[in-house]
Design an enzyme around this catalytic site. Structure first.
Site, PDB file in Angstrom:
ATOM      1  N   GLU A 270       0.828  -1.206   0.000  1.00 36.94           N
ATOM      2  CA  GLU A 270       0.000   0.000   0.000  1.00 36.94           C
ATOM      3  C   GLU A 270       0.863   1.256   0.000  1.00 36.94           C
ATOM      4  O   GLU A 270       0.572   2.229  -0.710  1.00 36.94           O
ATOM      5  CB  GLU A 270      -0.932  -0.006   1.218  1.00 36.94           C
ATOM      6  CG  GLU A 270      -1.973  -1.111   1.177  1.00 36.94           C
ATOM      7  CD  GLU A 270      -2.990  -0.986   2.298  1.00 36.94           C
ATOM      8  OE1 GLU A 270      -2.931   0.006   3.051  1.00 36.94           O
ATOM      9  OE2 GLU A 270      -3.861  -1.878   2.406  1.00 36.94           O
ATOM     10  N   GLU A 271       1.907   1.247   0.806  1.00 38.56           N
ATOM     11  CA  GLU A 271       2.783   2.416   0.893  1.00 38.56           C
ATOM     12  C   GLU A 271       3.362   2.780  -0.472  1.00 38.56           C
ATOM     13  O   GLU A 271       3.398   3.955  -0.856  1.00 38.56           O
ATOM     14  CB  GLU A 271       3.904   2.136   1.885  1.00 38.56           C
ATOM     15  CG  GLU A 271       4.942   3.226   1.986  1.00 38.56           C
ATOM     16  CD  GLU A 271       6.091   2.851   2.912  1.00 38.56           C
ATOM     17  OE1 GLU A 271       7.207   3.347   2.694  1.00 38.56           O
ATOM     18  OE2 GLU A 271       5.861   2.065   3.851  1.00 38.56           O
ATOM     19  N   ARG A 272       3.793   1.775  -1.215  1.00 39.60           N
ATOM     20  CA  ARG A 272       4.444   2.046  -2.501  1.00 39.60           C
ATOM     21  C   ARG A 272       3.447   2.448  -3.574  1.00 39.60           C
ATOM     22  O   ARG A 272       3.736   3.327  -4.404  1.00 39.60           O
ATOM     23  CB  ARG A 272       5.276   0.826  -2.902  1.00 39.60           C
ATOM     24  CG  ARG A 272       6.518   0.700  -2.030  1.00 39.60           C
ATOM     25  CD  ARG A 272       7.197  -0.647  -2.078  1.00 39.60           C
ATOM     26  NE  ARG A 272       8.320  -0.646  -1.121  1.00 39.60           N
ATOM     27  CZ  ARG A 272       8.924  -1.740  -0.671  1.00 39.60           C
ATOM     28  NH1 ARG A 272       8.528  -2.934  -1.092  1.00 39.60           N
ATOM     29  NH2 ARG A 272       9.923  -1.639   0.195  1.00 39.60           N
TER      30      ARG A 272
END
Length: 434
Positions: A292-294
């Site tokens: 999700e972060e990327r």
């Protein structure tokens, strides 16, 4: 069906907690009242029926956020960049009250309860903020410091830390990187030793976004002497505890408006109940949220890249060299066309990965590919566009020079390019055997 379910969740939240008070732009928490019956005006040339993953509800969400950015954030960016810090509590409260800090979080803790594609839509729109530092700080709050807590934390922890973070009442930071452990998360040295019903924490964290303003930290620490991938835990650590020291605010070449801190822990006592999930599972939890972060980082950067290209087109159409606009030189307009093509290809990869992720698939390889390409394209694009601004591009007066500085971080933060390549190679089953 998905649109109906999302609309029902938004309507339920709007009716059960009437706290979206802003009247100057569309109320996100009550979008469902109009979204099904009216077409949505968007700054995007696409409409819901033509988009591969977005519905009318996505576009309404984006339009509402764009108005908030134009009214509450962009008018102050120049000042915050000059001061080297933006007022996180003020900005996060505005965003949290509007529902933008918990788009895909549970409704019982203040979120909108929607799927991750809505978070990607929000990340895209945050790219309209005219600097990289503020969107990065928001991303840390929504997609780095809170995902593990939302997924694995106890109800008590969620009430104490997640709910106020989603509402914008508390600012969060992520404590993972250390001086000798950036991309190599398994090498961190910070320890949390259990003594009775408390952990005693010693060590330090580096490059901590939001660090000087944060109310709490999602801390990754070694809680045993076991194997490096099984001895770490995530702990909710209030930043006002005795023994927590903000050593310094780090000066950076870019991301000026985002405060970045070096933090030390000297016998900090934290209740054992503040652990997220199971002891020893911190490394695994941290790895799970990287998808999700990327994807969030990719979505955010794409909008900024679009802006840089468009502003470069406008400037080169006006700036003349050898008695004609710079844009009219074939080398210039061909290059800008090529860069826009690269942006669109990357956007397609983002949407493909997002669609698969929402369906429950592991998209680690695709997210890593997208992150890798984003970092490299952002550097290439900002450098190439800056060249066409001539001497003006070498000043701090224009957006292209700001993003030239800010974009350099993408290939370093959240996993360096080389780490992304290693992950991709692993999924391609071609890493050398040890």
């Amino acid at each position: 069906m998905a649109l109906l379910e999302g609309a029902l969740r938004l309507n339920l939240l709007a009716n059960s907690r009437n706290f979206y008070k802003f009247t100057s732009f569309v109320g996100v928490r009550s979008l469902s009242e109009n979204v099904s019956s009216k077409s949505v005006t968007s700054s995007s040339p696409e409409v819901a029926g033509d988009h591969v993953i977005y519905t009318q509800e996505h576009f309404a969400l984006k339009e509402s956020l764009k108005k908030l950015i134009d009214q509450e954030i962009n008018p102050h960016v120049e000042q915050w960049e000059a001061e080297g810090k933006f007022p996180a509590h003020k900005v996060f409260k505005i965003l949290g009250s509007a529902g933008f800090l918990g788009v895909n979080r549970p409704t019982e803790y203040g979120g909108l309860g929607l799927d991750y594609s809505y978070s990607v839509a929000v990340a895209e729109e945050l790219g309209n903020i005219r600097c990289g530092g503020i969107p990065m700080a928001i991303g840390v709050q929504t997609d780095m410091a809170t995902p593990a807590l939302a997924r694995f934390g106890t109800a008590e922890l969620k009430k104490e830390f997640l709910l106020p973070s989603i509402m914008g009442d508390k600012v969060a930071c992520l404590g993972v990187s250390e001086v000798g452990a950036g991309s190599d998360v398994s090498s961190i040295k910070t320890k949390a030793v259990r003594k009775g019903d408390e952990y005693v924490i010693n060590g330090g964290k580096m490059w901590t976004t939001n660090g000087t303003q944060a109310d709490w930290m999602c801390l990754l620490a070694n809680t045993s002497d076991g194997p490096p991938h099984r001895n770490k835990s995530l702990i909710c650590l209030p930043m006002n505890l005795p023994g927590v020291h903000i050593a310094r605010k780090i000066s950076k070449i870019g991301m000026w408006s985002s405060d970045t801190a070096e933090v030390f822990f000297d016998d900090v006592h934290v209740p054992c109940k503040n652990i997220i999930g199971q002891e020893g599972m911190g490394f695994t939890y941290q790895m799970l949220q990287f998808q999700e972060e990327r994807l969030w980082a990719v979505a955010n950067a794409l909008t900024s890249m679009d802006t840089i290209i468009q502003e470069t087109i406008q400037y080169t159409r006006q700036r003349k060299i050898f008695k004609q606009p710079v844009l009219y030189h074939q080398a210039v307009h061909f290059r800008l066309a090529e860069l826009q093509t690269e942006v669109e290809l990357l956007r397609s990869l983002l949407y493909q990965a997002t669609a698969l992720y929402v369906k429950g698939n592991d998209v680690t390889k695709l997210a890593s590919m997208a992150k890798l390409k984003t970092g490299r394209l952002a550097r290439e694009l900002s450098d190439g566009c800056l060249q066409y601004w001539g001497g003006m591009g070498f000043t701090s007066d224009v957006l292209v020079s700001r993003f030239y500085r800010d974009f350099r971080l993408i290939s370093i933060g959240g996993g360096a390019d080389e780490v992304m390549l290693g992950i991709i190679c692993k999924y391609m089953d071609m890493l050398p055997r040890k």
